[in-house]
Design an enzyme around this catalytic site. Structure first.
Site, PDB file in Angstrom:
ATOM      1  N   GLU A   1      13.093 -23.520  11.530  1.00  0.00           N
ATOM      2  CA  GLU A   1      12.647 -25.231  11.380  1.00  0.00           C
ATOM      3  C   GLU A   1      11.446 -25.289  10.765  1.00  0.00           C
ATOM      4  OE1 GLU A   1      13.537 -28.314  14.026  1.00  0.00           O
ATOM      5  OE2 GLU A   1      11.310 -28.867  12.798  1.00  0.00           O
TER       6      GLU A   1
ATOM      7  N   ASP B   1      10.610 -25.787   6.914  1.00  0.00           N
ATOM      8  CA  ASP B   1       9.227 -26.786   6.619  1.00  0.00           C
ATOM      9  C   ASP B   1       8.207 -26.076   5.690  1.00  0.00           C
ATOM     10  OD1 ASP B   1       8.997 -29.202   7.743  1.00  0.00           O
ATOM     11  OD2 ASP B   1       6.544 -28.163   7.462  1.00  0.00           O
TER      12      ASP B   1
ATOM     13  N   ASP C   1      16.393 -31.478  10.182  1.00  0.00           N
ATOM     14  CA  ASP C   1      15.647 -30.132  10.850  1.00  0.00           C
ATOM     15  C   ASP C   1      17.238 -28.917  10.615  1.00  0.00           C
ATOM     16  OD1 ASP C   1      13.997 -31.570  12.156  1.00  0.00           O
ATOM     17  OD2 ASP C   1      15.009 -30.831  13.901  1.00  0.00           O
TER      18      ASP C   1
ATOM     19  N   GLU D   1      16.501 -27.842   6.761  1.00  0.00           N
ATOM     20  CA  GLU D   1      14.432 -27.084   6.834  1.00  0.00           C
ATOM     21  C   GLU D   1      15.065 -25.511   7.493  1.00  0.00           C
ATOM     22  OE1 GLU D   1      11.547 -30.546   7.235  1.00  0.00           O
ATOM     23  OE2 GLU D   1      12.062 -29.387   8.378  1.00  0.00           O
TER      24      GLU D   1
END
Lengths: 220, 220
Positions: free
Chosen positions: B32, B36, B105, B108
Site C-alpha cells: 500500500e 500510494d 488500501d 493502492e
C-alpha cells in the site's frame, strides 16, 4: 559535489526546471508538482527493497527523512543547481538562489524534467544514483523501534515500556506470538502485535506505540 | 463494473495486495505504501498532460479529488476487489470487506503489485486505463478559479472579490498584465498575479486568494 549523470536531449526542459515563479510564466511550479510525485514513488521503491521487513509507518518515516525540503536543498546544492537558477529581480537581490525552499523545488522540478525528457527508466536511474548512498547511510544509522521508543521516553524522563507475551499460537514449527507493549501514565497506551518470533512482535508493538505517541505530540 | 486489464504473472502478489493486516503478516501494508506513491505519480502525470495551464495548486487539488480514500474505495468496488479480500476473523465479522479504508488500501496495494509484477509501463497503462474517464469527467465539470472563489464567498454570505489592473508591461505584441484580487473584511486579503492577458492574470490571482482562504479554513 555530486552529479546528475543525465544528459538532456531538450536543454529547454532543464532550464525550465530551474526557472522560479518570480520570473513569471512559464516557470518550474508545474514540473515541481510532477517531480515531487515521481521522487516519492522512486524513493518509496528503493526503501521497499532495502528494508524488506520495515512496516508501512517505518517506510513513511524513512522517506520523510530523505525527501523533506531541507534534505532536497542539500542535494540541490551538491548538484550546484543554484548556479543555473533563473530568478526574478526581487529574489535575485534577496539571495533566493541560496534559499532552501527554492532549491528543493528546483531539485524536484529537475526530476520531472528528466522524466519528460528521457522516460521513467532514465528518471529512476538518475534518482537512484542520487539516493543510493543516502539510503545506505540511513540504514546503517537507523535504530530499531524498541530503541527509539526507549530513547523517546527517557528524553521525557518517563518510565520504560513494558513488554508482555500475551499468547502463542500454532505448532512448534509455525508458531506465532502475540505481544503487548505498554507505556504507563501519563501516556497510558498499549499496543499489541503478532509475529513469528517474540522479538519481531515486540518491535512491531513498540513501533505502534511510538507512532501513537508521536501523533499525540503533533497534536493529531 | 470496470476491469483491471492486467494479468498477473505471479498470482501470489495479487493475493498479497488483498491481504489485510488483520490476517497477520505478510499483509498488504507495505504494498500500500508503494502503491500510494506510484498512484500519486501516475495520476500527477495525467493531470499535468490534460491541464497544460493549471497551476501547481490546481493540479494538487484535482489529484486530491481523484486519489482520496473515498474515491479509491469506489474504484475498488468497481473492480470487485472486496470479493478477493483476505481478512482476519474480527474484520470478517464486522464487514471489513465493505469498509472504505480497507478497500482503498487494497486498491493502492494492487497498483504496487502490478508494478512489481510487470514493471512501470504495465502499471502506468493499468492506472491510466482506470483513471482516464474520471479525469476527463473532472475536467468537464471543473470550474475556473474566479467562479470557485465567487461561489465560496457567496456560500458564506460575503462580498464578491474586487479585481484591479495594477500595471501592464512591455510592447503591444508581448504585453503582460499585473492584476490584483482582493476580498474585504473580515477576510481582508489581496493577491497579485501577472499574466499574458488580463483574464489569465485574474484567474491566477483568484486562485491564490482562494488557496489562502481554504488554508485559513483548515486552520493552517
Amino acid at each position: 559535489m555530486s552529479e546528475l549523470n543525465y544528459r538532456f536531449r531538450d536543454p529547454a526542459l532543464a532550464q525550465l526546471a530551474l526557472t522560479h515563479r518570480s520570473v513569471g510564466k512559464p516557470n518550474n511550479e508545474r514540473l515541481e508538482f510532477l517531480g515531487d510525485a515521481l521522487l516519492g514513488a522512486i524513493v518509496a521503491e528503493m526503501l521497499y527493497e532495502v528494508h524488506p521487513k520495515a512496516s508501512e509507518g517505518e517506510l513513511s518515516r524513512l522517506r520523510a527523512q530523505l525527501v523533506n525540503g531541507q534534505a532536497l536543498a542539500v542535494m540541490a546544492r551538491e548538484l550546484a543547481l543554484g548556479d543555473g537558477l533563473k530568478l526574478g529581480p526581487g529574489e535575485l537581490k534577496s539571495g533566493g538562489f541560496r534559499r532552501d525552499s527554492i532549491l528543493a523545488d528546483a531539485f524536484e522540478a529537475t526530476v520531472a524534467a528528466v522524466y519528460l525528457d528521457g522516460g521513467f527508466e532514465a528518471c529512476r536511474e538518475t534518482v537512484r544514483g542520487l539516493f543510493v548512498e543516502r539510503i545506505a547511510a540511513l540504514r546503517r544509522s537507523s535504530k530499531d523501534a524498541k530503541t527509539r521508543l526507549q530513547e523517546w521516553l527517557q528524553a521525557k524522563g518517563l518510565a520504560l515500556p513494558q513488554y508482555e507475551l500475551i499468547a502463542s499460537h500454532g505448532e512448534d514449527h509455525a508458531k506465532t506470538f502475540d505481544v503487548s507493549c505498554s507505556v504507563t501514565e501519563p501516556l497510558a497506551f498499549t499496543a499489541e502485535a503478532r509475529g513469528g518470533n517474540r522479538r519481531a512482535a515486540e518491535q512491531d508493538a513498540a513501533e505502534a506505540v511510538l507512532n501513537r505517541l508521536l501523533e499525540q505530540q503533533r497534536g493529531a
